[in-house]
Every structure is written in structure tokens, then in C-alpha cells.
Design an enzyme around this catalytic site. Sequence first.
Site, short mmCIF file in Angstrom:
data_model
loop_
_atom_site.label_atom_id
_atom_site.label_comp_id
_atom_site.label_asym_id
_atom_site.label_seq_id
_atom_site.Cartn_x
_atom_site.Cartn_y
_atom_site.Cartn_z
CD GLU A 1 131.36 109.25 68.32
OE1 GLU A 1 132.43 109.71 67.63
OE2 GLU A 1 131.52 108.16 68.25
CG PHE A 2 133.10 104.40 64.81
CD1 PHE A 2 134.50 104.82 65.46
CD2 PHE A 2 132.60 103.91 64.10
CE1 PHE A 2 135.47 105.26 64.58
CE2 PHE A 2 133.95 104.32 62.09
CZ PHE A 2 135.17 104.54 62.77
N GLY B 1 116.69 100.88 59.96
CA GLY B 1 116.63 102.37 59.54
C GLY B 1 117.86 102.99 60.74
CB THR C 1 126.98 115.36 55.76
OG1 THR C 1 126.53 113.44 56.66
CG2 THR C 1 128.06 115.66 56.55
CB THR D 1 128.62 110.01 57.94
OG1 THR D 1 128.65 109.42 59.42
CG2 THR D 1 129.28 109.24 57.94
CB CYS E 1 123.48 106.10 60.76
SG CYS E 1 123.84 107.37 62.05
CE LYS F 1 120.11 102.39 68.35
NZ LYS F 1 121.46 102.07 68.12
CE LYS G 1 123.15 110.53 57.32
NZ LYS G 1 125.09 110.68 57.44
CB VAL H 1 126.96 113.12 66.03
CG1 VAL H 1 129.01 113.77 65.84
CG2 VAL H 1 127.31 111.62 64.97
C1 UDX Z 1 125.25 103.30 63.83
C2 UDX Z 1 125.87 102.64 63.69
O1 UDX Z 1 125.40 101.69 64.49
C3 UDX Z 1 126.85 103.70 64.46
O2 UDX Z 1 128.48 102.75 64.80
C4 UDX Z 1 126.97 104.76 63.75
O3 UDX Z 1 127.64 105.54 64.36
C5 UDX Z 1 125.86 105.06 63.29
O4 UDX Z 1 125.34 104.63 62.94
P1 UDX Z 1 123.01 103.75 64.79
O5 UDX Z 1 122.41 104.37 63.32
O6 UDX Z 1 122.28 104.49 66.20
O7 UDX Z 1 124.59 103.23 64.84
O8 UDX Z 1 121.76 102.45 64.87
P2 UDX Z 1 122.27 100.24 64.66
O9 UDX Z 1 122.41 100.89 66.00
O10 UDX Z 1 123.72 100.20 64.42
O11 UDX Z 1 121.22 100.26 64.55
C6 UDX Z 1 120.67 100.28 62.96
C7 UDX Z 1 118.92 99.45 62.17
O12 UDX Z 1 119.47 98.35 62.51
C8 UDX Z 1 118.39 100.33 63.83
O13 UDX Z 1 117.26 100.43 62.48
C9 UDX Z 1 118.33 98.34 64.11
O14 UDX Z 1 116.87 97.81 64.61
C10 UDX Z 1 118.94 97.65 63.30
N1 UDX Z 1 119.52 96.33 63.47
C11 UDX Z 1 120.32 96.96 63.89
C12 UDX Z 1 118.94 95.37 63.34
O15 UDX Z 1 117.90 95.05 62.74
N2 UDX Z 1 119.72 93.85 63.85
C13 UDX Z 1 120.66 94.09 64.02
O16 UDX Z 1 121.50 92.42 64.48
C14 UDX Z 1 121.41 95.50 64.47
#
Ligand code: UDX
Length: 459
Positions: free
Chosen positions: A150-151, A273, A85, A120, A276, A336, A279, A11
Site C-alpha cells: 500500500e502506498f 515522522g 508490523t 508493510t 511509516c 503532518k 520504521k 491501511v
Molecule cells: C508515507 C508514504 O508517503 C506513503 O506512500 C506510504 O504508504 C506510507 O508512508 P505518510 O507516512 O502518510 O506516507 O506521510 P508522508 O506524506 O510521506 O510524510 C512523511 C513525513 O515526511 C511527514 O512527517 C512529512 O511532514 C515529512 N515530509 C514530507 C517532509 O518533511 N518533507 C517533504 O517534502 C515531504
Amino acid sequence: MKISVIGAGYVGLTTAGCLAQIGHDVFCSENDKDKLAKLQAGVMPLFEPHLEGIIASAKEAGRLTFGSTDEGIDRGKAIFICVGTPPLGNGDADLSAIEGIARVIAKRASGYRLVIEKSTVPVQTGAQLRKHLGVHSTNGLDCDVACNPEFLREGSGVEDFLHPDRIVVGVDSPRAATLLQEIYQPIIDQTFACPVHSDCPSRNTLRFLVTDTTSSELIKHASNSFLATKISFINMVADLCEAVGADVAKVAEGMGLDPRIGPAFLSPGLGFGGFCLPKDVQAFIRIAEKSGCDFSLLKEVERINQRRIEHFIEIVRRELWVLRGRKIAMLGLAFKPNTDDVRFAPAIAIAKLLLAEGVEVRAYDPEAMEKAKVLLPAITYCDNAYEAAEGADAVLLLTEWEEFRKMDWGRLATLVERPLIIDGRNALPLENVTRNGFEYVGIGGLSAPSRLEPAMIPV
Ligand code: UDX
């Protein structure tokens, strides 16, 4: 504007790089001496598409400097707190880093500062921060505290920061709202040189949402927890599809056509996983509990998510019968695609369980192997997917990197012991895979036999 960003994690670095990209004079500070030295030497401590480029050009243009926290506090009129955090044992967020920064700001800063929490944080952290800054102020600090959640998603952080769906600011004074609007004006107007697109997608729906600090803090946790709920929901539907012989991809498509539901975050798989969602769900359950609310729904979301790994191992066991002594290829280690982050990555948990069962694990990931080696020293890391698949009794798809979708399945079929693909993300081209002799097993009832007789597969 002179802006300081405290903390150079995903972030913090993305915020610093993007604010410099849109024209601000940014100072980014990091307490980890090695990491700071790397950043000052132009070495990136993490992989994030486009970020290395915008940081290098901003440094060259003199709009971005890396240094110590003290320097950062002295320089910035607006100070973004982007420190970690992490979860404590009981699921609460560890706020000690934020508390520490607050003390330094209170003791060091004189004159006006806008202190912005971007990490967060649990609800009411802003109120604590405001009180703490006041209590410890010894140098004539006049400050506002704001929250600007932050998103951004890892792997698309730069794009998400520069082309957000919304910018949320929680403030306690009109002065703070005005300053934050000024900071984000180039993004609101989309008047900046975009490092991602030659022709930026129009974003006339971008909302600059001003609210109070407490509500803005809740928006972050509630948003992430809702995304996690959507994922656990579709994973439960996937299990049902497996049980009744339906196709989860079609079910998700049918659901997502309803704009009240939407197609996003309806991809079944190994569970959510990363650093974010897991937790934030935990922290939100704890926040609710402390406020006398039993967020049982989220407890179930978490339970469903934890069961995804066991469920996947059961599929592997069902297909291979005996695991001990088998050789398995794992494609993908990151939580991911498009990131090198393996924190709370399903692939890491799966590898550990397979190793415990006496399986020989060979793995490949385009970016995350260095970070995975710290957590998983006992597996074989390969230079590419084909090397990982050599002699494999099964190939597991665990992270849906684009390059895995485009593999030469014919070549892969000549390398494996048994042409069996178990796709934990339903991401691979089923037709193409089975046409080249592979059995395909996906999530949620998606499976298909090989289209080639074993004898037909060229060795
Ligand atoms: C997330 C939020 O999307 C973001 O807005 C926030 O700021 C931080 O947390 P991130 O952790 O980068 O972002 O990953 P994200 O793309 O949300 O995916 C999270 C997890 O969900 C990954 O393990 C992904 O593989 C899984 N996922 C996502 C699924 O299993 N199915 C889906 O349809 C989408």
C-alpha cells in the site's frame, strides 16, 4: 467479490472502505474489542478525510460489515492482511500478528483462499507465509499468497487508494494475478463513484504492475526509503543554505524543475515522522544487513533526520537566548496535516525537549490533541491558535495545517508577548506575517525582520 480485510488500522480501514466503495462485498475484522465495538456502532477510531463517509454509506448499503477474525476468514475468498508490523527494539519488523493470522487461516479455512499481505513487511515474508500456511493447514486449505503493498499517505488515504499512481501486485500464480486484477478493475478503469472529487483528475498513467512476491515486497521498502532520502537530502541542503545565506525554497524549486528529480518531497523542515517512513527506513537497513548489504546511505538518512529536532531547538534557543521560564506556543502536533496521528511526530519530541528546559508550552492542533494528550500530559492544550499564542515569547509552526496559513496575524500580534514566529515547515506567508509586525525565522536561511516598529503594533 467477497473480500475480507484483517486489521482496522489506517491501511486496513482505508482498504476496507475503498474496496466496498468500488462495489465489493467487504468484511473487516479487528481483534481490539473496543475498536471493533466502536466501528460496529459507527464511531471512527481515527481521523482520515472522506473515510467516515464511505464507511457509513457502505455499511448502510450492506457492502461492509465489521466482525471477528474467524468470521472474516470464513467469508472472504480474498483475504487482505493489514495488521500492524511495528518495529522491534533492534529495528526488525514485528511479524507476530501476521504469523498469528496465518495459523488461524491454516486451521480454519477450507477450499480456495487468496491470502494477500498488505501490511508493510520485510522481503521474503510472503515465502514464509506460504510455507506457514502449508505447514499448519488442517482443513483442506488451497491457497495462493500474494503481496499488494500500500502506498497511501495519511491525510489523503482515500484519494491515494482510489487514484493511485500504481497498483503493485506480487504473485506466485496466474490465478492470483487474475483475481487481483478483478478486485482492482474498477480502479484501473476509474469506474466508481468518487467520494473525493466531483470531477476526478484523469489517471491514464495508472499502472497495474504484476511481479513476483519478493520484488513487490522490496518495492514498498525501497520506495519509502527513497522518499526519506529525498527529505534528508533537502534538509542537509537547508542547513547549507543557512550557513552560506542562500534560499532553500529557491534551491528546491531549481532542483525540482528537473523531471529526473521532481518537486515532490523537497520540502525542508523538522524531518520525516509518522508511523511509516522512520520504521521502514530502519527495517530496510536491517533487511539489507541480514542479506550482507551495508545500506550506509540509509543510516546517514536516519542520522540526518534525527538531528532535525536538535537543529530546530538550537534555532529556538538562538532566538530566545534563555529558554527557562519562557512561554512558547506550538501550532500543530500531528506528524503532518490532515491526520490526527502523532506517532513519531517531530512536535512531540520538540515539546518534550522544551519542557525539559523549563519552558511553559501551550499547544493547539485541529485534530491531534486527544492523541497527543496521551504522550504529552504536561502541556496546556488550547481551543485555538490564538489562545495558544496568549503571552507567548515565540510561536512555533510545527505542522503545516491549512488553517495556520490563513490566520489573522494582526490579531495574533496583539496577543503575544513577543511577535516572533519560528516556522519549522517554511509554510507560513512570510510577507503577511512580517507586515503584521512579526519577526519571521524559517528553515534553510528563510528569515525576515518585522516590517512594523514594535511601537506600531496595536495592543
Ligand atoms: C508515507 C508514504 O508517503 C506513503 O506512500 C506510504 O504508504 C506510507 O508512508 P505518510 O507516512 O502518510 O506516507 O506521510 P508522508 O506524506 O510521506 O510524510 C512523511 C513525513 O515526511 C511527514 O512527517 C512529512 O511532514 C515529512 N515530509 C514530507 C517532509 O518533511 N518533507 C517533504 O517534502 C515531504
